[in-house]
Scaffold this motif. Structure first.
Motif, short mmCIF file in Angstrom:
data_model
loop_
_atom_site.label_atom_id
_atom_site.label_comp_id
_atom_site.label_asym_id
_atom_site.label_seq_id
_atom_site.Cartn_x
_atom_site.Cartn_y
_atom_site.Cartn_z
N LEU A 77 -10.55 41.62 -14.26
CA LEU A 77 -10.21 40.32 -14.83
C LEU A 77 -9.54 40.48 -16.19
CD1 LEU A 77 -10.22 37.27 -14.77
CD2 LEU A 77 -12.57 37.29 -15.64
N ILE A 78 -10.08 41.39 -17.00
CA ILE A 78 -9.46 41.64 -18.32
C ILE A 78 -8.06 42.22 -18.14
CG2 ILE A 78 -9.61 43.07 -20.40
CD1 ILE A 78 -12.63 42.78 -20.27
N THR A 79 -7.89 43.14 -17.18
CA THR A 79 -6.57 43.74 -16.95
C THR A 79 -5.53 42.69 -16.59
OG1 THR A 79 -7.59 45.80 -16.19
CG2 THR A 79 -5.31 45.41 -15.54
N SER A 80 -5.96 41.68 -15.79
CA SER A 80 -5.01 40.64 -15.37
C SER A 80 -4.52 39.78 -16.52
CB SER A 80 -5.66 39.75 -14.30
OG SER A 80 -6.73 39.00 -14.86
N GLN A 81 -5.19 39.84 -17.68
CA GLN A 81 -4.81 39.01 -18.84
C GLN A 81 -4.05 39.78 -19.91
OE1 GLN A 81 -5.47 35.67 -18.74
NE2 GLN A 81 -6.31 36.11 -16.70
N LYS B 226 -23.54 55.14 -21.44
CA LYS B 226 -22.11 55.16 -21.76
C LYS B 226 -21.40 53.99 -21.10
CE LYS B 226 -18.25 58.33 -22.26
NZ LYS B 226 -17.77 59.72 -22.07
N ILE B 227 -21.77 53.70 -19.82
CA ILE B 227 -21.17 52.55 -19.13
C ILE B 227 -21.51 51.26 -19.86
CG2 ILE B 227 -21.12 51.22 -16.99
CD1 ILE B 227 -19.70 53.88 -16.77
N GLU B 228 -22.78 51.11 -20.27
CA GLU B 228 -23.19 49.91 -21.01
C GLU B 228 -22.43 49.77 -22.32
OE1 GLU B 228 -27.37 49.86 -21.58
OE2 GLU B 228 -27.86 49.99 -19.43
N ALA B 229 -22.26 50.90 -23.01
CA ALA B 229 -21.52 50.85 -24.29
C ALA B 229 -20.07 50.46 -24.07
CB ALA B 229 -21.61 52.21 -24.99
N LEU B 230 -19.44 51.02 -23.04
CA LEU B 230 -18.04 50.67 -22.75
C LEU B 230 -17.91 49.21 -22.38
CD1 LEU B 230 -16.91 53.83 -20.73
CD2 LEU B 230 -16.01 53.07 -22.95
N LEU B 231 -18.83 48.70 -21.55
CA LEU B 231 -18.79 47.28 -21.17
C LEU B 231 -18.96 46.38 -22.38
CD1 LEU B 231 -20.80 47.15 -17.81
CD2 LEU B 231 -18.42 46.50 -18.18
N LEU B 232 -19.91 46.72 -23.25
CA LEU B 232 -20.12 45.91 -24.46
C LEU B 232 -18.87 45.92 -25.34
CD1 LEU B 232 -22.03 44.28 -26.28
CD2 LEU B 232 -22.81 46.46 -27.27
N ILE C 96 -15.59 46.47 -24.46
CA ILE C 96 -14.44 45.72 -23.94
C ILE C 96 -14.73 44.22 -23.89
CG2 ILE C 96 -13.60 47.70 -22.63
CD1 ILE C 96 -14.62 46.43 -20.10
N ARG C 97 -15.99 43.84 -23.71
CA ARG C 97 -16.33 42.41 -23.76
C ARG C 97 -16.07 41.85 -25.16
NH1 ARG C 97 -21.71 42.45 -19.98
NH2 ARG C 97 -20.88 41.19 -18.26
N ASN C 98 -16.55 42.57 -26.18
CA ASN C 98 -16.36 42.11 -27.55
C ASN C 98 -14.87 42.09 -27.93
OD1 ASN C 98 -19.11 41.82 -27.88
ND2 ASN C 98 -19.38 43.85 -28.79
N GLN C 99 -14.14 43.15 -27.54
CA GLN C 99 -12.72 43.20 -27.85
C GLN C 99 -11.95 42.08 -27.14
OE1 GLN C 99 -12.43 44.97 -30.59
NE2 GLN C 99 -10.81 46.32 -29.87
N PHE C 100 -12.37 41.77 -25.89
CA PHE C 100 -11.67 40.70 -25.17
C PHE C 100 -11.94 39.34 -25.80
CE2 PHE C 100 -11.16 37.69 -21.61
CZ PHE C 100 -9.83 37.95 -21.32
N GLN C 101 -13.14 39.12 -26.30
CA GLN C 101 -13.43 37.86 -26.99
C GLN C 101 -12.57 37.73 -28.24
OE1 GLN C 101 -15.19 35.55 -25.65
NE2 GLN C 101 -16.02 36.80 -23.98
N LYS C 102 -12.33 38.85 -28.90
CA LYS C 102 -11.44 38.85 -30.06
C LYS C 102 -10.01 38.50 -29.65
CE LYS C 102 -9.76 41.95 -33.73
NZ LYS C 102 -9.83 43.32 -34.29
N LEU C 103 -9.56 39.06 -28.51
CA LEU C 103 -8.21 38.77 -28.02
C LEU C 103 -8.08 37.31 -27.62
CD1 LEU C 103 -5.41 39.82 -27.19
CD2 LEU C 103 -6.37 40.35 -24.94
N VAL C 104 -9.15 36.73 -27.02
CA VAL C 104 -9.12 35.32 -26.62
C VAL C 104 -8.86 34.43 -27.83
CG1 VAL C 104 -10.54 33.43 -25.76
CG2 VAL C 104 -10.53 35.62 -24.57
N LEU D 261 -12.59 53.19 -19.57
CA LEU D 261 -11.87 53.82 -20.69
C LEU D 261 -10.40 53.40 -20.70
CD1 LEU D 261 -13.36 57.43 -20.62
CD2 LEU D 261 -13.59 55.77 -22.47
N ARG D 262 -9.76 53.37 -19.53
CA ARG D 262 -8.35 52.97 -19.46
C ARG D 262 -8.18 51.50 -19.88
NH1 ARG D 262 -3.58 54.20 -16.59
NH2 ARG D 262 -2.01 52.73 -17.37
N VAL D 263 -9.07 50.63 -19.40
CA VAL D 263 -8.98 49.21 -19.77
C VAL D 263 -9.22 49.03 -21.26
CG1 VAL D 263 -10.02 46.93 -19.43
CG2 VAL D 263 -9.61 48.41 -17.46
N ALA D 264 -10.16 49.78 -21.83
CA ALA D 264 -10.42 49.68 -23.26
C ALA D 264 -9.20 50.09 -24.07
CB ALA D 264 -11.62 50.56 -23.64
#
Length: 583
Positions: free
Chosen positions: A182-186, A141-147, A149-157, A208-211
């Protein structure tokens, strides 16, 4: 003799340092520091410079706590009650001093801590603290959440846009806490929201909150981008439209065209001369015609201005129908149209008699109150027919917008006058019988209170200067005969009820219903069902049984429905009912 080799400086990993029991506290104003972040701080106050000097002589570790108060511009005299309890341990890497005495301090965040108690307040804050562990666990579950938010953040970039280096850094980081922070700060969150994220201890809850915040930010950016594209497209279309208009005008000028517009303006001026207008209305039309001459016909403003002029010219400013009040005829009409209701008919005849003696009197506004189906609306029609006036009915049930009564201002797209002015245009005279049906069903919400707008309409002392928002010109409603109907008196607001004379219609007795059914309902239903009198034979006794057993009401609507059902072939077990089926 060989030269002595320079002594190599020992490198320290700040993440491996133990959190001391007592930390000097540096308040942060306007932002939240996160573990894993490096940031240059400007320190200008005397107490904060002393804190940095002492930290540099020691283990270089300081506590960074965000300020929660609204006034966070000053670094002096900080109240500990305004500081959050959870902060970040900062390690000072480097410090430089400017000519003005301001310290430029490069600090990196290492670990989280919680303040237990403050042990020093002068010359700077010191607090006893405890470390908040950041436990990293590995599961699917942690791996899925990390994957995610990483993909979503690349989309936001790509959408925002943010620097590409930020996206590369997030991809390179391995610590889940550092990735989340780091994502939260952006995400441009409020300080209180960033502090809430900092205080989350469980890794899964943090991710979950960051996502969720990341998803909200992407949705906001997408909406903003769509709005920008729409604005740009609208501007491009307007520029193109302006260019084409200029070309069209030049072509018309070369071809000698454009006379149609002048003809249209001339025809409007002729209508103004023939139309009986008040002085204020004439001035408004003349002013609008002058404006219309300067507007290109292809402009949207031209249509708005033309519609406004048409509305003024089509309203009955001076057109009135001549009253012909014949009390004998009125009494016969009321007896023909309505059986019973002796008290109501007597009040209507009194009302008409006073009108006949003094036509210009501002008489009372009648409000017929009674249950459904007792003939409130048809009484208004009978009054209009007796007085030889046009009859206008406006259904007020469910009206919640004040603009429905007073109209919309012309600044709104698709604006129209209110129902009062629209109905007068439909009537064609300025003295119709105006039935305000179901006045007790008026509502109100954020768009205004329509019952308040009716206060001026139903006040004989004020309605001579009624102003619709669309026309923005006074219209005389004093010649209009207003009649209202309602089912329940209590639902009408007090100030509105005070402007009307209430006439109660309690309902019909069984005997009256029987005669009404025989005189009015049965003949009408026979005609609607293409039946002759010989096709349906129903006695008064049968009608009374239907009234008592099948329709328990004050009015006669359900009774008419039952008669209609009998005409269609329904044969209740009633004495005195005999139907010949012609089909």
């Amino acid at each position: 003799m060989t030269a002595e080799q320079p002594k190599q400086e020992k490198r320290i990993d700040p993440q491996s340092l133990e959190v001391p029991e007592v930390l000097p506290i540096l308040p942060l104003h306007g932002f939240v520091f996160f573990p894993g972040m490096g940031f240059p701080l400007q320190v200008s106050s005397e107490s904060s410079r002393q804190l940095i000097d002492e930290a540099l002589l020691g283990d270089r570790m300081i506590g960074l706590l965000p300020h929660s108060g609204e006034d966070s511009s000053s670094q002096e005299d900080v109240d500990t009650d305004d500081l959050y309890q959870v902060g970040v341990v900062g390690y000072i890497h480097k410090m430089t001093k400017s000519e003005e005495g301001v310290y430029q301090v490069l600090v990196s965040g290492t670990k989280k801590f919680r303040v237990l108690e403050y042990v020093q307040r002068e010359p700077f804050l010191k607090a006893r603290v405890e470390e908040i562990p950041m436990e990293v666990r590995e599961d699917k579950k942690i791996e899925a959440l990390l994957l995610g938010i990483r993909n979503q953040f690349q989309k936001l970039v790509k959408m925002a846009p943010l620097p590409q280096e930020i996206g590369m850094t997030v991809s390179a980081l391995t610590n889940p806490f550092h990735i989340a922070y780091l994502i939260t700060s952006q995400l441009n969150l409020k300080i209180s929201e960033e502090q809430e994220i900092l205080e989350i201890e469980d890794l899964e809850e943090l991710l979950l909150r960051v996502a969720r915040e990341l998803s909200d930010r992407i949705e906001t950016v997408e909406m903003s981008n769509k709005l920008q594209e729409s604005i740009k497209k609208d501007m491009d279309e307007r520029q193109r439209e302006f260019y084409l208009r200029q070309q069209l005008q030049a072509i018309r000028k070369e071809l000698g065209e454009g006379e149609d517009d002048k003809v249209e303006i001339r025809e409007l001026r002729e209508r103004v001369e023939k139309k009986g207008l008040t002085e204020e209305a004439r001035e408004a039309v003349e002013k609008e015609l002058e404006r219309l001459e300067r507007i290109p016909p292809s402009s949207p403003e031209y249509t708005v201005s033309r519609n406004y002029i048409d509305w003024i010219l089509e309203l009955p400013w001076t057109e009135s129908s001549k009253d012909t009040i014949d009390l004998d005829k009125a009494e016969k009409d009321l007896e023909h149209d309505h059986y019973g209701l002796a008290k109501i008919k007597k009040r209507i005849l009194e009302f008409l008699a006073v009108r006949k003696l003094k036509p210009d009197i501002h008489g009372p506004i009648l409000c017929f109150v009674g249950p459904p189906g007792v003939g409130k609306t048809s009484l208004g029609q009978s009054i209009a027919r007796t007085m030889n006036r046009k009859f206008v009915r406006v259904a007020l049930g469910g009206v919640r917008d004040e603009a429905e009564i007073r109209g919309h201002r012309r600044t709104y797209i698709g604006a129209l006058p209110g129902r009062i002015i629209q109905s007068l245009k439909k009537a064609g005279t300025n003295n119709p019988v105006f039935l305000l049906d179901e006045i007790d069903k008026l509502g109100n919400d954020f768009r205004g209170d329509p019952s308040s707008a009716l206060l001026e309409v139903l006040d004989p002392e004020q309605n001579s200067t009624f102003t619709d928002h669309y026309l923005d010109i006074e219209f005389d409603l004093s010649k209009v005969m207003f009649i209202a109907t309602a089912n329940v008196l209590d639902a009408i607001p007090g100030p509105l009820r005070d402007r009307m004379e209430v006439v109660d219609l309690s309902g019909y007795t069984d005997h009256e219903k029987t005669i009404i059914a025989r005189r009015h309902l049965l003949p009408r239903q026979l005609e609607e069902h293409a039946l002759d009198e010989d096709d349906l034979d129903i006695t008064d006794e049968a009608l009374r049984v239907i009234i008592r057993s099948y329709t328990r009401e004050a009015g006669v609507r359900n009774l008419e429905r039952q008669i209609a059902a009998i005409c269609r072939g329904w044969l209740p077990e009633l004495p005195g009912v005999k139907v010949e089926k012609p089909w």
